[in-house]
Design a protein around this motif. Structure first.
Motif, PDB file in Angstrom:
ATOM      1  N   TRP A   1       2.388  -0.831 -18.859  1.00 33.79           N
ATOM      2  CA  TRP A   1       2.471  -1.688 -17.670  1.00 33.79           C
ATOM      3  C   TRP A   1       1.280  -2.624 -17.552  1.00 33.79           C
ATOM      4  N   ARG A   2       0.123  -2.241 -18.055  1.00 35.52           N
ATOM      5  CA  ARG A   2      -1.002  -3.182 -18.035  1.00 35.52           C
ATOM      6  C   ARG A   2      -0.755  -4.324 -19.019  1.00 35.52           C
ATOM      7  N   HIS A   3      -0.142  -4.027 -20.150  1.00 38.29           N
ATOM      8  CA  HIS A   3       0.252  -5.089 -21.081  1.00 38.29           C
ATOM      9  C   HIS A   3       1.271  -6.018 -20.422  1.00 38.29           C
ATOM     10  N   THR A   4       2.224  -5.442 -19.726  1.00 36.54           N
ATOM     11  CA  THR A   4       3.244  -6.256 -19.061  1.00 36.54           C
ATOM     12  C   THR A   4       2.624  -7.177 -18.024  1.00 36.54           C
ATOM     13  N   LEU A   5       1.692  -6.654 -17.233  1.00 40.03           N
ATOM     14  CA  LEU A   5       1.049  -7.484 -16.213  1.00 40.03           C
ATOM     15  C   LEU A   5       0.165  -8.550 -16.839  1.00 40.03           C
ATOM     16  N   ALA A   6      -0.380  -8.268 -18.019  1.00 40.42           N
ATOM     17  CA  ALA A   6      -1.172  -9.289 -18.709  1.00 40.42           C
ATOM     18  C   ALA A   6      -0.292 -10.455 -19.148  1.00 40.42           C
ATOM     19  N   VAL A   7       0.962 -10.155 -19.491  1.00 39.95           N
ATOM     20  CA  VAL A   7       1.897 -11.203 -19.916  1.00 39.95           C
ATOM     21  C   VAL A   7       2.533 -11.880 -18.719  1.00 39.95           C
ATOM     22  N   THR A   8       2.974 -11.094 -17.735  1.00 44.22           N
ATOM     23  CA  THR A   8       3.622 -11.630 -16.531  1.00 44.22           C
ATOM     24  C   THR A   8       3.033 -10.962 -15.295  1.00 44.22           C
ATOM     25  N   PRO A   9       1.998 -11.542 -14.717  1.00 47.94           N
ATOM     26  CA  PRO A   9       1.336 -10.921 -13.555  1.00 47.94           C
ATOM     27  C   PRO A   9       2.251 -10.757 -12.344  1.00 47.94           C
ATOM     28  N   ASP A  10       3.361 -11.481 -12.309  1.00 46.42           N
ATOM     29  CA  ASP A  10       4.264 -11.402 -11.155  1.00 46.42           C
ATOM     30  C   ASP A  10       5.417 -10.431 -11.387  1.00 46.42           C
ATOM     31  N   SER A  11       5.220  -9.448 -12.249  1.00 45.82           N
ATOM     32  CA  SER A  11       6.269  -8.468 -12.526  1.00 45.82           C
ATOM     33  C   SER A  11       6.219  -7.333 -11.513  1.00 45.82           C
ATOM     34  N   ASP A  12       7.189  -7.299 -10.627  1.00 47.93           N
ATOM     35  CA  ASP A  12       7.241  -6.220  -9.636  1.00 47.93           C
ATOM     36  C   ASP A  12       7.503  -4.877 -10.298  1.00 47.93           C
ATOM     37  N   VAL A  13       8.273  -4.886 -11.375  1.00 46.89           N
ATOM     38  CA  VAL A  13       8.575  -3.635 -12.079  1.00 46.89           C
ATOM     39  C   VAL A  13       7.301  -3.037 -12.678  1.00 46.89           C
ATOM     40  N   ALA A  14       6.454  -3.891 -13.247  1.00 46.67           N
ATOM     41  CA  ALA A  14       5.204  -3.407 -13.830  1.00 46.67           C
ATOM     42  C   ALA A  14       4.279  -2.851 -12.752  1.00 46.67           C
ATOM     43  N   HIS A  15       4.209  -3.540 -11.609  1.00 51.75           N
ATOM     44  CA  HIS A  15       3.371  -3.028 -10.514  1.00 51.75           C
ATOM     45  C   HIS A  15       3.881  -1.667 -10.044  1.00 51.75           C
ATOM     46  N   ALA A  16       5.202  -1.526  -9.922  1.00 48.80           N
ATOM     47  CA  ALA A  16       5.762  -0.247  -9.486  1.00 48.80           C
ATOM     48  C   ALA A  16       5.507   0.843 -10.527  1.00 48.80           C
ATOM     49  N   GLY A  17       5.657   0.503 -11.799  1.00 45.85           N
ATOM     50  CA  GLY A  17       5.405   1.473 -12.857  1.00 45.85           C
ATOM     51  C   GLY A  17       3.963   1.924 -12.892  1.00 45.85           C
ATOM     52  N   LEU A  18       3.042   0.971 -12.745  1.00 42.50           N
ATOM     53  CA  LEU A  18       1.624   1.329 -12.733  1.00 42.50           C
ATOM     54  C   LEU A  18       1.282   2.152 -11.493  1.00 42.50           C
ATOM     55  N   GLY A  19       1.903   1.798 -10.361  1.00 44.85           N
ATOM     56  CA  GLY A  19       1.700   2.596  -9.150  1.00 44.85           C
ATOM     57  C   GLY A  19       2.129   4.037  -9.360  1.00 44.85           C
ATOM     58  N   GLY A  20       3.192   4.222 -10.138  1.00 42.12           N
ATOM     59  CA  GLY A  20       3.694   5.569 -10.388  1.00 42.12           C
ATOM     60  C   GLY A  20       2.712   6.436 -11.144  1.00 42.12           C
ATOM     61  N   ILE A  21       2.105   5.894 -12.203  1.00 39.60           N
ATOM     62  CA  ILE A  21       1.173   6.708 -12.991  1.00 39.60           C
ATOM     63  C   ILE A  21      -0.117   6.957 -12.215  1.00 39.60           C
ATOM     64  N   LEU A  22      -0.536   5.998 -11.398  1.00 37.53           N
ATOM     65  CA  LEU A  22      -1.731   6.207 -10.577  1.00 37.53           C
ATOM     66  C   LEU A  22      -1.474   7.287  -9.527  1.00 37.53           C
ATOM     67  N   PHE A  23      -0.250   7.320  -8.989  1.00 41.54           N
ATOM     68  CA  PHE A  23       0.101   8.361  -8.022  1.00 41.54           C
ATOM     69  C   PHE A  23       0.022   9.748  -8.660  1.00 41.54           C
ATOM     70  N   VAL A  24       0.555   9.874  -9.859  1.00 40.62           N
ATOM     71  CA  VAL A  24       0.532  11.156 -10.570  1.00 40.62           C
ATOM     72  C   VAL A  24      -0.910  11.617 -10.797  1.00 40.62           C
ATOM     73  N   ARG A  25      -1.797  10.665 -11.052  1.00 40.81           N
ATOM     74  CA  ARG A  25      -3.202  11.002 -11.289  1.00 40.81           C
ATOM     75  C   ARG A  25      -3.953  11.307 -10.009  1.00 40.81           C
ATOM     76  N   GLY A  26      -3.325  11.137  -8.871  1.00 39.57           N
ATOM     77  CA  GLY A  26      -3.990  11.391  -7.610  1.00 39.57           C
ATOM     78  C   GLY A  26      -4.745  10.204  -7.052  1.00 39.57           C
ATOM     79  N   GLN A  27      -4.595   9.039  -7.683  1.00 36.28           N
ATOM     80  CA  GLN A  27      -5.245   7.818  -7.184  1.00 36.28           C
ATOM     81  C   GLN A  27      -4.304   7.149  -6.184  1.00 36.28           C
ATOM     82  N   ILE A  28      -4.166   7.798  -5.028  1.00 40.36           N
ATOM     83  CA  ILE A  28      -3.130   7.422  -4.064  1.00 40.36           C
ATOM     84  C   ILE A  28      -3.329   6.009  -3.516  1.00 40.36           C
TER      85      ILE A  28
END
Length: 634
Positions: free
Chosen positions: A420-447
């Motif tokens: 997802w960081r690669h995706t955001l580097a290519v298309t910063p306006d990707s809502d899917v990438a932001h949601a995907g990255l939010g998901g892994i940060l949530f799992v890590r406890g970075q709420i």
């Protein structure tokens, strides 16, 4: 073994070698939070391994909004062999892709007698960067598995055309059916067979078109059945056509046909999700795409007699993309790399055969004198050497370049954050990438960081169901119950069969003491997935322990608790719920025994809190007291 067989074997080994050289790195890759949970991690039937019960479930249930029982069973077998170790799952993908590439080479070589041209087409298919998504993504097992069956179907068809027998036709039909049960995108296969009849099999010259169509009626019937099953399965799929006007879908389809060709020649900045263009496509880009497609179509039609492979390759590409080109929109993507897995083969064939013909050296004309035959053969061989040298050198450069690009692209799929960081580097306006990255940060406890990404996704597109669901979970973790309920409800309004959202919504209602609403939410989960262990367990607990007598139902509680155990396996949580249901039905001795069994499991797993809870429940049951309360049993 003669020289030709040695050559074929050597090429097949080479195809395996380059495929594994590029994609073997995935043995060290992880699952990602983009569909992998749906296909493997969060599906109890898949995680349970390959069982007769699981096989029955695969054939009778929709899995990840698709009916593809063989794909589901392949994931079950992976879990049987490797558990949830992602490396094993990845290597199975690479294995199937390797087989598909080798079969493609054998197919083309047998049909055309052009060994080296066939080898190059298969090699490009094997290691082109557009293949990365299909091979490096565990959830795309359906691509590589259906690709293998597609190649086997074409090979079986070729054998049948050489010697038509009932057995050979039946074998071909079974292989085709297996392909459809791996991925329904193969519904266009009968049309591909008609194209192969035209070239290279040249059956049009020996039989009328009507006869060639009639002989494929059973295959068309299989395709029709697959279409019906797919439309039924995707009834609740994201991005249904009601959200996208027909004009947007048509213009996006035209542009996608052109864009896939561009990516074939310039495969850079590839990402897992391309935002749908909707009404944002500039007129000049649409005109370039439309004019290019019309011009290419006209050229192949005009040259169909001189270069029949152009017509076959072009129509192969156009036809195989029809199911996923977006006229019938499934999902919210504009286009996807994985959709080119089989369609691009047609373009590869047309281009390779055309280049060979265009670079063919001007060989000397045949002499009328038979005595010159030896000299003529020598002159022809000498004249053809420059062409072979040039084409061999060019082929090597192309394959090295594609392999390098694919290797690099594959590294982006090593884990969720990298993707997802690669995706955001290519298309910063990707809502899917932001949601995907939010998901892994949530799992890590970075709420807090996950909330930021979910909110960014929703600012870009409020209809992102994953972002609403993820934000709801993050807000629930921050104990912002009402806000979490809002986002879970929003997610369900977009995707009613989001089991995770309806289950979590029920938990939120239960935490507020609103048990009736909680039960309704969990019932929604069961309406889509009757064997969902979490929903069954939660309703059973509520029906067994609710303080409001109008909500208690011992009989339903017992039935659902037993269902939860059957679906989710024996575990302390489910056993505590079963014990509560037994107690509500006055079966205190059974309830005590169930608690004892659950306590033993909890102690073995080191869960002291659950062990103590089960012990306390047993003490209540010894006093003849059923449980009363609103706490969700999870």
């Amino acid at each position: 073994m003669n020289n030709s067989r040695v050559t074929v074997l050597g090429i097949a080994i080479f195809l395996f070698a380059i495929t594994w050289a590029v994609f073997g790195q995935t043995v060290h890759h992880q699952f990602i939070n983009y569909d992998d949970p749906l296909y493997v991690l969060d599906n109890a039937h898949v995680r349970a391994g390959l069982t007769w019960r699981g096989i029955g479930w695969a054939f009778t249930h929709v899995h990840s909004q698709n009916w593809h029982p063989l794909t589901t069973m392949s994931h079950m077998l992976d879990c049987q062999l490797f558990g949830v170790n992602p490396g094993g799952h990845h290597l199975v993908n690479v294995f199937f892709h390797s087989i598909a590439a080798a079969l493609l080479f054998i197919l083309l070589a047998q049909m055309t007698n052009r060994v080296w041209a066939s080898a190059f087409v298969a090699a490009v298919f094997a290691i082109h960067p557009l293949r990365v998504e299909s091979v490096a993504w565990i959830a795309e097992r359906k691509d590589v598995l259906s690709g293998m069956f597609f190649m086997l179907t074409l090979l079986a068809y070729f054998r049948w055309t050489r010697k038509p027998t009932v057995g050979r036709y039946l074998a071909m039909s079974i292989l085709f059916g297996c392909g459809l049960m791996s991925k329904p995108m193969l519904i266009t296969t009968p049309i591909i067979l008609l194209l192969l009849d035209y070239w290279p099999l040249n059956r049009f010259s020996r039989a009328a078109l009507s006869k060639l169509v009639i002989e494929k009626i059973p295959l068309f019937a299989l395709s029709a059945g697959s279409c019906v099953a797919t439309l039924w399965a995707q009834n609740f799929a994201l991005g249904s056509t009601q959200f996208l006007p027909l004009q947007w879908r048509v213009t996006n389809a035209l542009f996608s046909y052109f864009e896939y060709i561009r990516q074939m020649f310039w495969p850079v900045d590839l990402i897992p999700f391309y935002v749908h263009l909707e009404n944002r496509l500039e007129i000049w880009r649409l005109l370039i795409a439309a004019i290019s497609l019309i011009a290419l179509t006209a050229i192949v039609i005009v040259r169909r007699k001189q270069n029949p492979y152009l017509l076959v390759g072009w129509l192969w590409y156009l036809v195989m993309l029809i199911p996923v080109i977006g006229i019938v929109q499934v999902g919210l993507q504009g286009h996807a790399d994985r959709y080119t897995y089989l369609p691009q083969i047609g373009l590869d064939i047309a281009l390779v055969w055309l280049i060979w013909d265009l670079t063919k050296s001007c060989l000397p004309r045949r002499s009328a004198s038979a005595s010159c035959s030896v000299e003529l053969t020598a002159r022809r061989a000498k004249a053809g050497r420059p062409q072979k040298i040039i084409l061999s050198s060019a082929a090597a450069i192309v394959l090295i370049t594609l392999s390098s690009l694919s290797w690099r692209q594959t590294t982006h799929w090593r884990d969720t954050e990298a993707l997802w960081r690669h995706t955001l580097a290519v298309t910063p306006d990707s809502d899917v990438a932001h949601a995907g990255l939010g998901g892994i940060l949530f799992v890590r406890g970075q709420i807090d960081e996950s909330i930021d990404h979910y909110e960014s996704a929703l600012r870009l597109r409020d209809g992102n169901v994953a972002a609403h669901f993820g934000l709801g979970r993050a807000l629930a973790a921050k104990q912002k119950t009402d806000a979490a309920i809002f986002h879970f409800q929003k997610a369900l309004s977009i995707q009613p069969d989001n089991i995770g959202a309806s289950n979590d919504l029920g938990v939120m209602f239960a935490s507020k003491g609103e048990i009736r609403d909680a039960i309704f939410a969990w019932q929604q989960s069961l309406s889509f997935e009757p064997d969902n262990a979490d929903a069954a367990n939660n309703i059973a607990w509520a029906r067994a322990t609710a303080a409001d007598p109008d909500l208690r139902d011992g009989r339903e509680a017992l039935e659902l608790a037993q269902r939860a155990l059957r679906s989710g396996g024996e575990n302390p949580v489910a056993l505590r719920t079963l014990a509560a249901a037994q107690a509500e039905n006055g079966q205190f001795a059974e309830a005590i025994a169930t608690c004892r069994r659950g306590e033993e499991l909890a102690q073995k797993s080191g869960d002291r809190a659950m062990a103590e809870s089960l012990h306390n429940c047993a003490e209540s049951f010894r006093r003849g007291e059923a449980l009363r309360g609103t706490q969700v049993s999870h």
